[in-house]
Design an enzyme around this catalytic site. Structure first.
Site, PDB file in Angstrom:
ATOM      1  N   SER A 130     -17.644   4.580  -0.475  1.00  0.00           N
ATOM      2  CA  SER A 130     -17.987   3.351   0.265  1.00  0.00           C
ATOM      3  C   SER A 130     -16.751   2.776   0.946  1.00  0.00           C
ATOM      4  CB  SER A 130     -18.671   2.342  -0.654  1.00  0.00           C
ATOM      5  OG  SER A 130     -17.853   1.988  -1.750  1.00  0.00           O
ATOM      6  N   ARG A 131     -15.929   2.037   0.209  1.00  0.00           N
ATOM      7  CA  ARG A 131     -14.659   1.531   0.737  1.00  0.00           C
ATOM      8  C   ARG A 131     -13.664   1.489  -0.423  1.00  0.00           C
ATOM      9  NH1 ARG A 131     -16.231   2.717   4.961  1.00  0.00           N
ATOM     10  NH2 ARG A 131     -16.464   1.478   6.854  1.00  0.00           N
TER      11      ARG A 131
ATOM     12  N   ASP B  70     -13.538   9.500  -1.198  1.00  0.00           N
ATOM     13  CA  ASP B  70     -13.453   9.704   0.257  1.00  0.00           C
ATOM     14  C   ASP B  70     -12.753   8.526   0.922  1.00  0.00           C
ATOM     15  OD1 ASP B  70     -14.213  11.082   2.750  1.00  0.00           O
ATOM     16  OD2 ASP B  70     -15.536   9.348   3.070  1.00  0.00           O
TER      17      ASP B  70
ATOM     18  N   GLU C 129      -5.640   3.198   3.837  1.00  0.00           N
ATOM     19  CA  GLU C 129      -5.766   4.390   4.690  1.00  0.00           C
ATOM     20  C   GLU C 129      -4.991   4.159   5.983  1.00  0.00           C
ATOM     21  OE1 GLU C 129      -9.936   5.148   5.258  1.00  0.00           O
ATOM     22  OE2 GLU C 129     -10.350   5.011   3.123  1.00  0.00           O
TER      23      GLU C 129
ATOM     24  N   HIS D 291     -11.875  10.209   4.334  1.00  0.00           N
ATOM     25  CA  HIS D 291     -12.834   9.273   4.935  1.00  0.00           C
ATOM     26  C   HIS D 291     -13.695   9.962   5.996  1.00  0.00           C
ATOM     27  CE1 HIS D 291     -13.617   4.766   5.768  1.00  0.00           C
ATOM     28  NE2 HIS D 291     -14.700   5.492   6.005  1.00  0.00           N
ATOM     29  N   ILE D 292     -14.337  11.041   5.552  1.00  0.00           N
ATOM     30  CA  ILE D 292     -15.165  11.816   6.488  1.00  0.00           C
ATOM     31  C   ILE D 292     -16.638  11.776   6.119  1.00  0.00           C
ATOM     32  CG2 ILE D 292     -13.418  13.455   7.302  1.00  0.00           C
ATOM     33  CD1 ILE D 292     -14.618  15.413   5.114  1.00  0.00           C
TER      34      ILE D 292
END
Ligand SMILES: NC(=O)c1ccc[n+]([C@@H]2O[C@H](COP(=O)([O-])OP(=O)(O)OC[C@H]3O[C@@H](n4cnc5c(N)ncnc54)[C@H](O)[C@@H]3O)[C@@H](O)[C@H]2O)c1
Length: 306
Positions: free
Chosen positions: A233-234, A258, A263, A281-282
Site C-alpha cells: 500500500s504505502r 513493494d 522512496e 513500487h511496481i
C-alpha cells in the site's frame, strides 16, 4: 474555442496519449516533455492549464506557487506526492486514477505471497548455483492457510476474491461499515484478531494522517512467529524500522514489500536480509494498468472541460 493546454511531464502510456491527441488536439494541445524538472516546468510552462504527472513527481508548495495550472492530474491512485490541501487552497483541481491499477496491485500482492510461500527466490539461486538436488527448504501450499486483509477496498477485496478462489481462509478488516455490507460473503474480524491469527497479513489502506504508522510496534508484536507480512500500500502506514527489527531477529517468518517510507532512497538494511522480498513500487504498474490509468485520466479531463 478556448484551448486547454496540457503538459505531460512524466512518462505515461504513449498510445493513450496518441489516441487522445488524434481526436482532441484542436481543443487540447498536448506538449510532451517526459522527465522535465519542476524548475523547468516553472520556467517554461507556467502558463499551461493542465499538468499530467506520475507519483514519482513531488508537487509541493514550491511548484504550486509558481505555476498557473488549473488541473494537476496524476496517473496514479495515490495523491500523497502532491500537497493536496495547498493545491485546493490555490483552486487547483487534482485528478487521480481511482480504479485503474487495483487488479495489477492485487495480482502483485499475490505474486509476493507465492514467491515467499514457494520460496522461489532461493530455488532460482539454487538452480543457478548448480545445486539442483537441494530440497531442504520450506515450501507451502496456500490452500487452507489464512490471510488477513487489512483495508478491504478495491485492491484488498480483489485480493480477497483471488485468495478465496485459491481455497484460503480470508479474514477481512475495514473501518468503513459499508465495505462490510458490500462484501457479505467474507468474514470480517478485528485488527487484533487478524494480527494474532493470520498466517499471512496483507495491508491495503491509504496513507493519510490517521494511518501514519498505523501498524505500530504494538501491532507488530501480535504477529505469529511463522507469519508473513505483506505491504503493497504505502511505506508510511507501518512502523517500518520495527518491521526491520522483527525480520532481523526472526520474530516473523518473512515479509514482502513493494513500498517504503523513503522512496527511492529506502532503508538499505532491508537489502541485507534474506527473509524479505523487495520490489520497487511496481505493484500497480503493468502495461495494462498504465494504459487504463492514462485513458482514465484523459476521460476525466474531457468530462471536466466539457
Ligand atoms: N504499490 C502500488 O503500486 C499500489 C497500487 C495501487 C494502490 N496502492 C495503494 O494501496 C492502498 C489501497 O488502495 P485501494 O485502491 O484499494 O484503496 P481503496 O480506497 O479502494 O481502499 C482502501 C480501504 O482501506 C480502508 N481503510 C482506511 N483506513 C483503514 C484502517 N486504518 N483500517 C482498516 N481499513 C482502513 C478504507 O475504508 C477503504 O475501504 C492505497 O494506499 C494505495 O495507494 C499501491
Amino acid at each position: 474555442m478556448t484551448k486547454v493546454r496540457i503538459l505531460i511531464a512524466d512518462e505515461i502510456d504513449t498510445s493513450a496519449v496518441k489516441n487522445f491527441s488524434e481526436k482532441y488536439s484542436d481543443k487540447f494541445p498536448v506538449k510532451i516533455n517526459f522527465g522535465i524538472s519542476n524548475q523547468e516546468i516553472i520556467n517554461t510552462y507556467n502558463d499551461f492549464d493542465v499538468l499530467i504527472i506520475r507519483s514519482i513527481r513531488k508537487s509541493d508548495k514550491s511548484l504550486l506557487d509558481n505555476v498557473s495550472f488549473k488541473i494537476i492530474a496524476t496517473c496514479s491512485k495515490g495523491t500523497d506526492h502532491i500537497d493536496v490541501d495547498y493545491a485546493k487552497k490555490k483552486g487547483i483541481k487534482i485528478l487521480n486514477a481511482e480504479e485503474a491499477n487495483s487488479v495489477s496491485a492485487a495480482e502483485h500482492t499475490l505474486g509476493l505471497i507465492l514467491a515467499i510461500e514457494k520460496n522461489l527466490l532461493l530455488s532460482d539461486r539454487l538452480v543457478r548455483q548448480n545445486k539442483f538436488g537441494f530440497y531442504d527448504y520450506e515450501r507451502n501450499e496456500l490452500r487452507g492457510r489464512s490471510i488477513g486483509i487489512i483495508g478491504f477496498g478495491k485492491v484488498g477485496s480483489y485480493l480477497g476474491n483471488i485468495c478465496r478462489a485459491l481455497g484460503m481462509n480470508v479474514y477481512a478488516n475495514d473501518i468503513d461499515k459499508n465495505v462490510r455490507s458490500k462484501n457479505q460473503g467474507f468474514i470480517f474480524k478485528s485488527l487484533n484478531y487478524i494480527l494474532k491469527n493470520s498466517d499471512i497479513i496483507s495491508i491495503h489502506i491509504p496513507m493519510n494522517k490517521k494511518n501514519d504508522n498505523f501498524i505500530s510496534k504494538e501491532n507488530f508484536d501480535l504477529l505469529k512467529k511463522d507469519s508473513v507480512f505483506i505491504n503493497t500500500s504505502r511505506g508510511s502506514v507501518i512502523e517500518e524500522k520495527y518491521l526491520l527489527n522483527l525480520l532481523k531477529n526472526r520474530k516473523i517468518k518473512f515479509a514482502g514489500l513493494d513500498v517504503f517510507q523513503n522512496e527511492p532512497l529506502i532503508n538499505r538494511d532491508f537489502a541485507k536480509l534474506d527473509n524479505v522480498i523487495l520490489t520497487n513500487h511496481i505493484a500497480g504498474k503493468t502495461i495494462q494498468s498504465r494504459r487504463k490509468v492514462a485513458e482514465n485520466i484523459f476521460e476525466q479531463l474531457l468530462e471536466i472541460c466539457k
